[in-house]
Scaffold this active site. Structure first.
Site, PDB file in Angstrom:
ATOM      1  N   TRP A 158      -8.210 -10.673   5.278  1.00  0.00           N
ATOM      2  CA  TRP A 158      -7.600  -9.923   6.371  1.00  0.00           C
ATOM      3  C   TRP A 158      -8.581  -9.951   7.533  1.00  0.00           C
ATOM      4  O   TRP A 158      -9.645  -9.390   7.443  1.00  0.00           O
ATOM      5  CB  TRP A 158      -7.306  -8.474   5.965  1.00  0.00           C
ATOM      6  CG  TRP A 158      -6.557  -7.757   7.047  1.00  0.00           C
ATOM      7  CD1 TRP A 158      -7.081  -6.971   8.039  1.00  0.00           C
ATOM      8  CD2 TRP A 158      -5.135  -7.793   7.256  1.00  0.00           C
ATOM      9  NE1 TRP A 158      -6.084  -6.514   8.862  1.00  0.00           N
ATOM     10  CE2 TRP A 158      -4.873  -7.003   8.401  1.00  0.00           C
ATOM     11  CE3 TRP A 158      -4.074  -8.418   6.608  1.00  0.00           C
ATOM     12  CZ2 TRP A 158      -3.591  -6.823   8.902  1.00  0.00           C
ATOM     13  CZ3 TRP A 158      -2.806  -8.226   7.102  1.00  0.00           C
ATOM     14  CH2 TRP A 158      -2.575  -7.443   8.239  1.00  0.00           C
ATOM     15  N   GLU A 211      -4.157  -3.030  15.093  1.00  0.00           N
ATOM     16  CA  GLU A 211      -4.544  -2.407  13.824  1.00  0.00           C
ATOM     17  C   GLU A 211      -4.082  -0.960  13.741  1.00  0.00           C
ATOM     18  O   GLU A 211      -4.866  -0.018  13.800  1.00  0.00           O
ATOM     19  CB  GLU A 211      -6.067  -2.496  13.644  1.00  0.00           C
ATOM     20  CG  GLU A 211      -6.582  -3.883  13.319  1.00  0.00           C
ATOM     21  CD  GLU A 211      -6.146  -4.360  11.938  1.00  0.00           C
ATOM     22  OE1 GLU A 211      -5.782  -3.516  11.094  1.00  0.00           O
ATOM     23  OE2 GLU A 211      -6.196  -5.580  11.705  1.00  0.00           O
ATOM     24  N   PHE A 218     -10.440  -7.509  12.956  1.00  0.00           N
ATOM     25  CA  PHE A 218     -10.653  -8.054  11.615  1.00  0.00           C
ATOM     26  C   PHE A 218     -10.591  -9.585  11.588  1.00  0.00           C
ATOM     27  O   PHE A 218     -10.839 -10.188  10.551  1.00  0.00           O
ATOM     28  CB  PHE A 218      -9.571  -7.536  10.657  1.00  0.00           C
ATOM     29  CG  PHE A 218      -9.860  -6.210  10.016  1.00  0.00           C
ATOM     30  CD1 PHE A 218     -10.558  -6.133   8.826  1.00  0.00           C
ATOM     31  CD2 PHE A 218      -9.417  -5.035  10.602  1.00  0.00           C
ATOM     32  CE1 PHE A 218     -10.790  -4.903   8.209  1.00  0.00           C
ATOM     33  CE2 PHE A 218      -9.642  -3.804  10.005  1.00  0.00           C
ATOM     34  CZ  PHE A 218     -10.336  -3.735   8.807  1.00  0.00           C
ATOM     35  N   GLU A 241       0.793  -1.231   0.000  1.00  0.00           N
ATOM     36  CA  GLU A 241       0.000   0.000   0.000  1.00  0.00           C
ATOM     37  C   GLU A 241       0.834   1.294   0.000  1.00  0.00           C
ATOM     38  O   GLU A 241       0.576   2.214   0.771  1.00  0.00           O
ATOM     39  CB  GLU A 241      -0.950   0.017   1.202  1.00  0.00           C
ATOM     40  CG  GLU A 241      -1.943  -1.122   1.209  1.00  0.00           C
ATOM     41  CD  GLU A 241      -2.915  -1.045   2.368  1.00  0.00           C
ATOM     42  OE1 GLU A 241      -4.046  -1.538   2.226  1.00  0.00           O
ATOM     43  OE2 GLU A 241      -2.555  -0.488   3.435  1.00  0.00           O
ATOM     44  N   GLU A 283      -5.662  -8.423   0.302  1.00  0.00           N
ATOM     45  CA  GLU A 283      -6.393  -8.163   1.546  1.00  0.00           C
ATOM     46  C   GLU A 283      -7.858  -7.953   1.219  1.00  0.00           C
ATOM     47  O   GLU A 283      -8.195  -7.262   0.255  1.00  0.00           O
ATOM     48  CB  GLU A 283      -5.887  -6.913   2.277  1.00  0.00           C
ATOM     49  CG  GLU A 283      -4.608  -7.062   3.034  1.00  0.00           C
ATOM     50  CD  GLU A 283      -4.273  -5.795   3.835  1.00  0.00           C
ATOM     51  OE1 GLU A 283      -5.223  -5.048   4.202  1.00  0.00           O
ATOM     52  OE2 GLU A 283      -3.081  -5.563   4.086  1.00  0.00           O
TER      53      GLU A 283
END
Length: 383
Positions: free
Chosen positions: A320, A327, A336, A60, A273
């Site tokens: 995910w 997190e 999650f 990302e 994810e």
């Protein structure tokens, strides 16, 4: 080498920057960081390449560069007006300078792997991008172009240079001199293509044009002259999750996957994810009997399957995540996991949720229907 049926899929960089490199190179803003990353990647290839068949250079980068250098939400917390009031930074220039160095660091690692390791180790190397699917807020030409522009500033910002050798024209038109230019030597390095694209794909959102009408431009999409919203005519684009802006929109998977496949032809895609977030402060029974997560996963997998049947080249799907964890800035307040983790016990007791049981059944092809019926009954009871 597989152990217990598990194939490692290794990410080299996931947001964290050693403080020493922040001091020495000003993090991703200094061109010297490229050599540091290439050396680090080489150490990993040599040490673990006999056991790793899938390498991801960055996770990302399109998201963390905005949060670090435009919005100032993540360290080193650089930003400027209208995006924020940090102690230092230039939100109009620094995200793109950092991105340029990340793209070239990725390219250097890919070249090294392909020239020196791939033939003998038999692996592949790619990059993972965060992706939202942008829908026009209205059917006007302005909003249709805004959705297209938002995607350029989100996905194509990194993938176009990696696969086509330059930034999208939409970005050049808006950013002008704030967007770096690739030198001839950099373009030669970019000829080493990634073997796959990973997409962290959770949601969709509406895009509103801000060129022809006034908007709040201090937001995540503001640099694209776009305002993103989850609401149209009083109706939300999808159900809420614990994370703001992460709506439940499973039908967005098909156009998103097909778009990437068609733009970057002959490049396999992994959904690296996908998952559903709950707040930790709901009751334990709701956390364990996670009907909404089960329905989320079933919906997304269903639409992903449709994309594959329509010809999409998708090689894998990652939920995910396996178990609740820390997190990022949300800490332990958001969950999650397919497995519930009791953080108040010394042994961190792990309990499979309803979604874990469904996913196991889905993967093995056994009794998935019964759990789906159970989830549907739970959803009717909640409503």
């Amino acid at each position: 080498m597989e152990r217990s049926g598990i194939q490692p899929f290794v990410t080299l960089h996931h947001f964290d920057m050693p403080h020493e490199l922040e001091v020495r190179h000003v993090g991703w803003l200094g061109a010297g960081i490229r050599e540091e990353f290439e050396h680090y990647a080489d150490v990993c290839f040599r040490a673990f390449g006999d056991r790793v068949r899938f390498w991801t250079t960055f996770n990302e980068p399109n998201l963390f560069t905005k949060f670090q250098y435009m919005l100032g939400a993540y360290p080193p917390s650089h930003c400027s007006a209208p995006f924020g009031t940090c102690n230092s930074g230039d939100s109009q220039r620094e995200p793109y300078a950092a991105a340029h160095n990340i793209i070239m660091s990725h390219a250097a690692a890919v070249r090294n792997y392909k020239e020196n390791y791939q033939a003998k180790q038999g692996g592949s190397i790619g990059i993972v991008i965060a992706m939202k699917w942008y829908e026009p807020l209205t059917n006007t030409t302005e909003d249709i172009l805004a959705a297209r522009r938002a995607q350029s500033f989100e996905l194509e910002w990194f993938l176009d240079p990696i696969f086509f050798g330059d930034y999208p024209s939409h970005m050049r038109e808006i950013l002008r001199s704030n967007l770096p230019t690739f030198t001839s030597e950099e373009k030669k390095l970019l000829q080493y293509k990634s073997d796959f694209i990973g997409l962290n794909l959770y949601t969709a959102i509406y895009a509103k044009d801000c060129i022809h009408s006034p908007c709040d431009l201090s937001t995540y999409e503001g640099n694209a002259l776009v305002f993103a919203t989850g609401e149209r005519d009083g109706v939300m684009i999808g159900g809420d999750t614990a994370l703001g802006g992460f709506y439940v929109v499973p039908q967005a998977v098909e156009p998103a996957i097909m778009y990437v496949n068609q733009r970057y032809k002959d490049t396999p895609v992994y959904v690296s994810e996908n998952g559903y977030s709950q707040w930790s402060d709901v009751g334990r029974e709701e956390l364990i009997n996670d009907v909404e997560r089960l329905n989320y996963l079933q919906g997304y997998v269903t639409h992903l399957s449709r994309a594959i049947r329509n010809g999409a080249d998708v090689r894998g799907y990652f939920v995910w995540t396996l178990m609740d964890n820390f997190e990022w800035t949300f800490g332990y307040t958001v969950r999650f996991g397919l497995y519930h983790v009791d953080f108040d016990t010394p042994e961190r007791t792990r309990t499979p949720r309803m979604s874990a049981r469904w996913y196991r059944s889905f993967l093995t092809g056994s009794s998935a229907g019964a759990l789906t019926d159970e989830a549907q009954q739970g959803r009717r009871a909640d409503s």
